[in-house]
Design a protein around this motif. Structure first.
Motif, PDB file in Angstrom:
ATOM      1  N   MET A 139      34.355  58.858  48.431  1.00 28.48           N
ATOM      2  CA  MET A 139      34.941  57.486  48.600  1.00 28.48           C
ATOM      3  C   MET A 139      33.915  56.580  49.267  1.00 28.48           C
ATOM      4  SD  MET A 139      38.695  58.515  49.654  1.00 28.48           S
ATOM      5  CE  MET A 139      39.894  59.411  48.718  1.00 28.48           C
ATOM      6  N   GLU A 140      33.465  55.401  48.476  1.00 27.87           N
ATOM      7  CA  GLU A 140      32.856  54.496  49.275  1.00 27.87           C
ATOM      8  C   GLU A 140      33.744  53.593  50.168  1.00 27.87           C
ATOM      9  OE1 GLU A 140      29.936  51.140  47.191  1.00 27.87           O
ATOM     10  OE2 GLU A 140      30.976  52.675  45.772  1.00 27.87           O
ATOM     11  N   ARG A 141      34.985  53.424  49.799  1.00 27.62           N
ATOM     12  CA  ARG A 141      35.889  52.518  50.675  1.00 27.62           C
ATOM     13  C   ARG A 141      37.033  53.350  50.741  1.00 27.62           C
ATOM     14  NH1 ARG A 141      33.819  47.441  51.061  1.00 27.62           N
ATOM     15  NH2 ARG A 141      32.451  46.586  49.556  1.00 27.62           N
ATOM     16  N   PRO A 142      36.943  54.325  51.709  1.00 22.72           N
ATOM     17  CA  PRO A 142      38.262  55.290  51.689  1.00 22.72           C
ATOM     18  C   PRO A 142      39.532  54.428  52.437  1.00 22.72           C
ATOM     19  CG  PRO A 142      36.529  55.332  53.756  1.00 22.72           C
ATOM     20  CD  PRO A 142      36.079  54.472  52.877  1.00 22.72           C
ATOM     21  N   ILE A 175      43.467  58.945  50.209  1.00 22.34           N
ATOM     22  CA  ILE A 175      43.135  60.397  50.753  1.00 22.34           C
ATOM     23  C   ILE A 175      44.671  61.179  50.498  1.00 22.34           C
ATOM     24  CG2 ILE A 175      43.096  61.812  52.759  1.00 22.34           C
ATOM     25  CD1 ILE A 175      40.717  59.370  53.480  1.00 22.34           C
ATOM     26  N   ASP A 176      45.735  60.504  51.007  1.00 26.27           N
ATOM     27  CA  ASP A 176      47.139  61.282  50.793  1.00 26.27           C
ATOM     28  C   ASP A 176      47.455  61.510  49.429  1.00 26.27           C
ATOM     29  OD1 ASP A 176      47.328  61.441  53.562  1.00 26.27           O
ATOM     30  OD2 ASP A 176      48.829  59.431  53.606  1.00 26.27           O
ATOM     31  N   ALA A 177      47.029  60.722  48.499  1.00 23.63           N
ATOM     32  CA  ALA A 177      47.095  60.983  47.027  1.00 23.63           C
ATOM     33  C   ALA A 177      46.428  62.166  46.430  1.00 23.63           C
ATOM     34  CB  ALA A 177      46.918  59.679  46.149  1.00 23.63           C
ATOM     35  N   GLN A 191      38.977  53.271  65.360  1.00 19.76           N
ATOM     36  CA  GLN A 191      40.332  53.082  64.910  1.00 19.76           C
ATOM     37  C   GLN A 191      40.582  52.891  63.438  1.00 19.76           C
ATOM     38  OE1 GLN A 191      41.613  49.440  66.779  1.00 19.76           O
ATOM     39  NE2 GLN A 191      41.707  50.298  68.776  1.00 19.76           N
ATOM     40  N   PHE A 192      39.588  52.424  62.550  1.00 18.57           N
ATOM     41  CA  PHE A 192      39.888  52.657  61.155  1.00 18.57           C
ATOM     42  C   PHE A 192      39.431  54.065  60.610  1.00 18.57           C
ATOM     43  CE2 PHE A 192      37.361  52.975  57.155  1.00 18.57           C
ATOM     44  CZ  PHE A 192      38.523  52.798  56.247  1.00 18.57           C
ATOM     45  N   LEU A 193      38.484  54.696  61.233  1.00 19.64           N
ATOM     46  CA  LEU A 193      38.319  56.180  60.962  1.00 19.64           C
ATOM     47  C   LEU A 193      39.490  56.917  61.233  1.00 19.64           C
ATOM     48  CD1 LEU A 193      34.700  56.532  61.839  1.00 19.64           C
ATOM     49  CD2 LEU A 193      35.304  56.390  59.847  1.00 19.64           C
ATOM     50  N   ALA A 194      39.897  56.801  62.775  1.00 24.81           N
ATOM     51  CA  ALA A 194      41.126  57.713  63.077  1.00 24.81           C
ATOM     52  C   ALA A 194      42.578  57.440  62.026  1.00 24.81           C
ATOM     53  CB  ALA A 194      41.431  57.213  64.491  1.00 24.81           C
ATOM     54  N   SER A 195      42.410  56.239  61.560  1.00 21.22           N
ATOM     55  CA  SER A 195      43.568  56.122  60.581  1.00 21.22           C
ATOM     56  C   SER A 195      43.471  56.644  59.277  1.00 21.22           C
ATOM     57  CB  SER A 195      43.494  54.444  60.077  1.00 21.22           C
ATOM     58  OG  SER A 195      42.743  54.192  59.161  1.00 21.22           O
ATOM     59  N   LEU A 196      42.264  57.485  59.048  1.00 18.75           N
ATOM     60  CA  LEU A 196      42.167  58.281  57.874  1.00 18.75           C
ATOM     61  C   LEU A 196      42.690  59.705  57.882  1.00 18.75           C
ATOM     62  CD1 LEU A 196      38.543  57.155  56.753  1.00 18.75           C
ATOM     63  CD2 LEU A 196      40.855  55.816  55.964  1.00 18.75           C
TER      64      LEU A 196
END
Length: 391
Positions: free
Chosen positions: A91-94, A99-101, A128-133
């Protein structure tokens, strides 16, 4: 300190952000040494076995905060898939939706974290962005633990966090060596310059029972005692510092071992004509390039008295024969004691790993760290942000 491991986490159905070190050498688009990839397999496999989805975060090279196709983790993807024996989704732009798909047993590799300037700045927005993943954070990259970056430190404060298997093994080995070691403890510190290892020496003289100094560093200590080291590599301007460290060793009851005899030569090249002389008899036109056999015997006697060994740096100019003899002999002796269970031996640092590999001693050491800077900072007694954040 208390840190959690994968055993402490419920990973079933969870997305597990996993910071790994897969900063491997690549030549003409192919990975030439997959050791670091192999080291992450226990963690990735464990997460999958526990029903989690590993989302791998890693840096690759030094792109200085901008995308660079030559430092894309796409280059590492084939070697990673081969090692895992399965497909990996790149994933270049996660995004969390993407991810959930994916099916639960998927493995995801996110593009080089250092393509964003926010990574090395430890920007809270990137953390925060990383944590959202994901739902859980797992750090398996001890080699990057001395960096307070968004993917190594910032994100760990925002979600349940633990150490991966490789990180766990490293921390347990280091705790055994310096945190709560079986005494007596002996440390070998070698290499070219005292100036690069001042913090290390100052910390070790307070922590270990015997400190062996080798390599070019030893010349600076010898010169500080008034010994003529001829044309040897030597930091004469650090004589006062060397004397301070020697005085501190006396004050803390740490026995300081310097070479008793040395191997000298007029030129530094393969098979150069050399001779062994007493330390105080170095000719004015010669260079000290290795410790002599009497020094090695003295070192091996110290190993016999010890129960724990920490090793960082070679005892001589090990890259070129015959100046690898002291390092090879001492390493082989330590390896034998380790194999027979008489010594817990932990070694690390770039040159150290290369020297112990050359001496065929690595496999017998209790633990070899490939972490370089993080291993050194830990030996210096510094707090590693990536480890502290897991507490």
């Amino acid at each position: 300190m208390a840190w959690k491991t994968l055993d402490d986490m419920d990973l079933a159905g969870k997305r597990v952000l996993t910071r790994v070190d897969i900063n491997v050498p690549v030549d003409k688009g192919r990975v030439t040494d997959a050791t670091r990839i192999t080291r992450i397999l226990p963690t990735v496999t464990d997460i999958l076995d526990k029903g989690g989805t590993p989302i791998l975060l890693a840096h690759f090279g030094r792109p200085k905060g901008k995308p660079d196709p030559e430092m894309s983790l796409k280059l590492v993807l084939p070697a990673l898939q081969e090692a895992l024996g399965r497909d990996v989704t790149f994933m270049e732009r996660p995004s969390r939706d993407a991810i959930d798909a994916l099916p639960t047993n998927a493995v995801v590799l996110v593009e080089n974290t250092r393509f964003s300037p926010m990574e090395e700045a430890n920007d809270p927005k990137m953390a925060q962005f990383l944590a959202s993943l994901g739902d859980v954070y797992c750090n398996d990259a001890f080699s990057a633990a001395h960096r307070a970056h968004a993917s190594t430190e910032g994100v760990a404060h925002l979600m349940p966090s633990c150490a991966g298997r490789s990180m766990e093994a490293e921390l347990r080995a280091l705790e055994k060596a310096l945190g709560d070691p079986v005494r007596p403890v002996v440390a070998v510190v070698g290499g070219a310059k005292v100036s690069t290892k001042l913090d290390l020496l100052s910390n070790l003289v307070e922590k270990v029972d015997m400190l062996i100094i080798g390599g070019g560093m030893a010349n600076t200590f010898l010169a500080a005692q008034g010994i003529d080291v001829g044309k040897s590599l030597c930091e004469h301007d650090l004589a006062d510092t060397a004397r301070e460290i020697a005085d501190k060793a006396v004050a803390t009851g740490c026995e300081l071992l310097l070479p008793r005899d040395v191997v000298v030569a007029r030129e530094f090249k393969e098979g150069a004509e050399s001779e062994t002389v007493k330390t105080e008899d170095c000719p004015a036109d010669a260079m000290i390039l290795d410790a002599g056999p009497d020094s090695v015997a003295h070192i091996c006697q110290a190993f016999d008295r010890a129960r724990t060994l920490i090793w960082n740096g070679p005892l001589g100019a090990f890259e070129i024969a015959p100046f690898d003899a002291a390092t090879n002999a001492a390493a082989a002796y330590a390896a034998g004691l380790s194999s027979s269970g008489k010594l817990v031996s932990v070694a690390g640092g770039g040159d150290t790993v290369a020297a112990l590999n050359k001496a065929d001693a690595s496999e017998s050491f209790t633990y070899i760290s490939t972490a370089g800077g993080a291993f050194l900072e830990w030996m210096e007694g510094k707090t590693l942000p990536g480890v502290a954040a897991l507490g």
